[in-house]
Design an enzyme around this catalytic site. Structure first.
Site, PDB file in Angstrom:
ATOM      1  N   ASN A  17       5.315   4.747   9.132  1.00 19.64           N
ATOM      2  CA  ASN A  17       6.092   3.570   9.509  1.00 19.64           C
ATOM      3  C   ASN A  17       5.780   2.368   8.620  1.00 19.64           C
ATOM      4  OD1 ASN A  17       6.202   4.847  12.603  1.00 19.64           O
ATOM      5  ND2 ASN A  17       7.921   3.514  12.099  1.00 19.64           N
ATOM      6  N   SER A  18       4.752   2.480   7.792  1.00 20.45           N
ATOM      7  CA  SER A  18       4.367   1.356   6.926  1.00 20.45           C
ATOM      8  C   SER A  18       5.543   0.868   6.095  1.00 20.45           C
ATOM      9  CB  SER A  18       3.235   1.782   5.977  1.00 20.45           C
ATOM     10  OG  SER A  18       2.029   1.881   6.645  1.00 20.45           O
ATOM     11  N   ASP A  70       0.196  -7.643   1.670  1.00 25.79           N
ATOM     12  CA  ASP A  70       0.641  -6.248   1.665  1.00 25.79           C
ATOM     13  C   ASP A  70       2.167  -6.130   1.641  1.00 25.79           C
ATOM     14  OD1 ASP A  70       0.209  -3.547   1.508  1.00 25.79           O
ATOM     15  OD2 ASP A  70      -0.035  -3.237   3.661  1.00 25.79           O
ATOM     16  N   HIS A 119       0.815  -1.215   0.000  1.00 25.88           N
ATOM     17  CA  HIS A 119       0.000   0.000   0.000  1.00 25.88           C
ATOM     18  C   HIS A 119       0.849   1.264   0.000  1.00 25.88           C
ATOM     19  CE1 HIS A 119       0.384  -0.072   4.529  1.00 25.88           C
ATOM     20  NE2 HIS A 119       0.358   1.235   4.355  1.00 25.88           N
ATOM     21  N   VAL A 136     -11.871 -25.023  -1.775  1.00 24.59           N
ATOM     22  CA  VAL A 136     -13.007 -25.182  -0.861  1.00 24.59           C
ATOM     23  C   VAL A 136     -13.331 -23.834  -0.232  1.00 24.59           C
ATOM     24  CG1 VAL A 136     -12.518 -27.587  -0.293  1.00 24.59           C
ATOM     25  CG2 VAL A 136     -11.513 -25.782   1.108  1.00 24.59           C
ATOM     26  N   LEU A 193      -6.740 -25.177  -2.697  1.00 26.29           N
ATOM     27  CA  LEU A 193      -7.468 -26.403  -2.402  1.00 26.29           C
ATOM     28  C   LEU A 193      -8.828 -26.426  -3.086  1.00 26.29           C
ATOM     29  CD1 LEU A 193      -7.565 -29.063  -0.836  1.00 26.29           C
ATOM     30  CD2 LEU A 193      -8.353 -27.782   1.173  1.00 26.29           C
TER      31      LEU A 193
END
Length: 495
Positions: free
Chosen positions: A226-227, A153, A123, A284, A282
């Site tokens: 801080n991301s 992310d 992001h 499901v 898978l």
């Protein structure tokens, strides 16, 4: 930075005391060394700070109309918003469109390879036209995107420079203990490299941001900007990628989240090798095994992931996995709760044949599944060719367990917009204060099965309910389909 950001608040000016005055008012106290935090924080910070970078991005945004919105004539309107609306678009002729604007943003990242590979959040660089990595000494280097993954992310960048680069190594996030000291380094509020320290508050947090949530929670101060920055242990190893905060104010309130290094490393390795992720699939759709559902299925204690639906084109179908099965082990790994399964499946190599242990009608069985690739499945059409419905009996309306039920007819399908592929009996009404009232059942839902047996008609449903009561079952497990065919299990009390 992701997070829960509350409304703006007016700033109130407070008297500022000079440092000398504070010193007089607050005499120095002897603070034990443990209360100040471990001495290693300073040593680790010095060792790794040069590997932490700022990420600057820019993008062109589309033109907007110069005509201004009407500001409500409300004396209580916050001055901040009134000023924003009144100033917006000053200098633009009324009704004309402004030219495209250049928008800049800042985040954080860290170097994991001295050849110039940088990790950050997806992001942080999403929609960016240009990405610049800023080293700790201020050097600015244009970066290219190697790959990114929206589900975790994580994004991977490459920079090229003759300047020697310092890289950091990953640690094992599975070895983290609650209360262990950690260090966050990043670019909060665009101030540049800043160090904060705290402890691990919790592990395996689910914040409903995606299918693979298992965040590390920390009280180390993590703020906007801080991301994408690293979370270190006291050995100087990256054990997480700072990603999200929960905050009413936009600043740290001691609740920050980081993607564990074990999760991040799997994604990073695939992005480096393929430029994309290649997760196991898978095929499901699953739901939580509640205590009520576990009791209905004879599972003690409640555990595993309940299969609510099987993709017709998925790997689970030829392996014989069906709705109502509870997956308790996958490729030798225990599935204690529903959200364990997506992570384990995603981390398993595509094409691998794996044993899947299920519970079906109270007994354990093992099925072998050859995993597909998740990204391929997402490109496939969701619908399969409808099958012809067998003729249904004439509509019969029954009330049982507080539910008005009817056999499906063409008129009812049309009324509730129920797909032709959905089979069973339709709910016409839910009686208030009945056992079904708090189970999120709605008129137009279709009961497909009861106690893992297909329901043919409203009379058939009543017969099966009577039989379960004679067997002194406390509840009945219903397989319910929405009008669009989406399946889910509901445990309904028979009392």
């Amino acid at each position: 930075m992701l997070g829960i950001i509350g409304r703006f608040a007016r700033q109130v000016r407070q008297p500022v005391l000079a440092a000398a005055t504070v010193a007089i008012m607050l005499p120095a106290l002897a603070v034990p060394s443990l209360a100040r935090g471990p001495e290693a924080i300073a040593d680790v910070s010095e060792q790794v700070i040069d590997a932490v970078v700022n990420i600057s991005t820019s993008q062109n945004v589309g033109a907007r109309s110069g005509q201004q919105p009407q500001v409500p004539n409300d004396p209580q309107l916050d001055e901040l918003f009134r000023d924003f609306f009144n100033r917006r678009g000053q200098g633009e002729p009324k009704g004309e469109r402004a030219p495209p604007r250049r928008v800049n943003s800042l985040g954080s990242g860290f170097i994991i390879d001295a050849t110039g590979i940088v990790v950050t959040n997806n992001h942080v660089i999403a929609e960016a036209d240009e990405i610049t990595v800023i080293l700790n000494d201020g050097t600015r280097i244009k970066a290219e995107l190697m790959g990114r993954d929206q589900k975790t992310d994580i994004a991977l960048l490459r920079i090229k420079t003759d300047k020697p680069l310092k890289a950091v190594r990953f640690g094992d996030s599975d070895k983290l203990r609650l209360g262990e000291w950690v260090i966050a380094i990043g670019n909060p509020f665009s101030l540049g490299g800043s160090v904060t320290a705290g402890i691990v508050s919790a592990r395996n947090r689910d914040i409903n941001s995606g299918p693979y949530d298992n965040y590390i929670q920390t009280d180390a101060a993590i703020n906007r900007g801080n991301s994408g920055g690293p979370l270190f242990n006291l050995n100087g190893e990256v054990i997480g990628v700072n990603t999200a905060i929960i905050s009413p104010s936009g600043g740290s309130i001691g609740i920050g989240f980081a993607v564990p290094s074990k999760t991040a490393l799997t994604v990073i390795d695939q992005l480096k090798e393929f430029g994309e992720t290649r997760r196991g699939w898978l095929g499901v759709r699953i739901q939580v095994v509640t205590d009520e559902i576990a009791e209905s299925l004879g599972i003690k204690p409640a555990r595993g992931a309940l299969v609510a639906g099987v993709d017709e084109r998925g790997p689970a179908k030829p392996a014989g996995i069906v709705p109502g099965d509870v997956i308790i082990r996958f490729d030798g790994k225990d599935i204690r709760e529903m959200r364990d399964l997506p992570r384990v499946v995603a981390d398993t190599p595509v094409g691998k044949e794996v044993p899947v242990v299920i519970i079906r009608k109270g007994k354990e069985e093992t099925r072998t599944v050859k995993l597909g690739r998740l990204e391929d499945s997402e490109k496939q059409a969701a619908l399969t060719k409808p099958e012809a419905d067998p003729p249904m009996p004439a509509p019969v309306v029954k009330r049982t367990l507080g539910i008005d039920l009817a056999n499906l007819s063409d008129d009812l399908r049309k009324k509730f917009k129920i797909r032709d592929t959905v089979k069973g009996i339709v709910i016409l009404n839910i009686e208030a204060n009945s056992p079904a009232a708090d189970k999120r059942l709605n008129a137009g839902d279709v009961i497909v099965e009861i106690a893992q047996e297909a329901v043919q008609s409203a009379d058939d449903f009543q017969t099966k309910v009577d039989r379960l009561r004679k067997e002194k079952r406390p509840s009945a497990l219903l397989l319910v389909a929405g009008a669009d065919g989406e399946l889910r299990f509901v445990a309904l009390s028979l009392q």
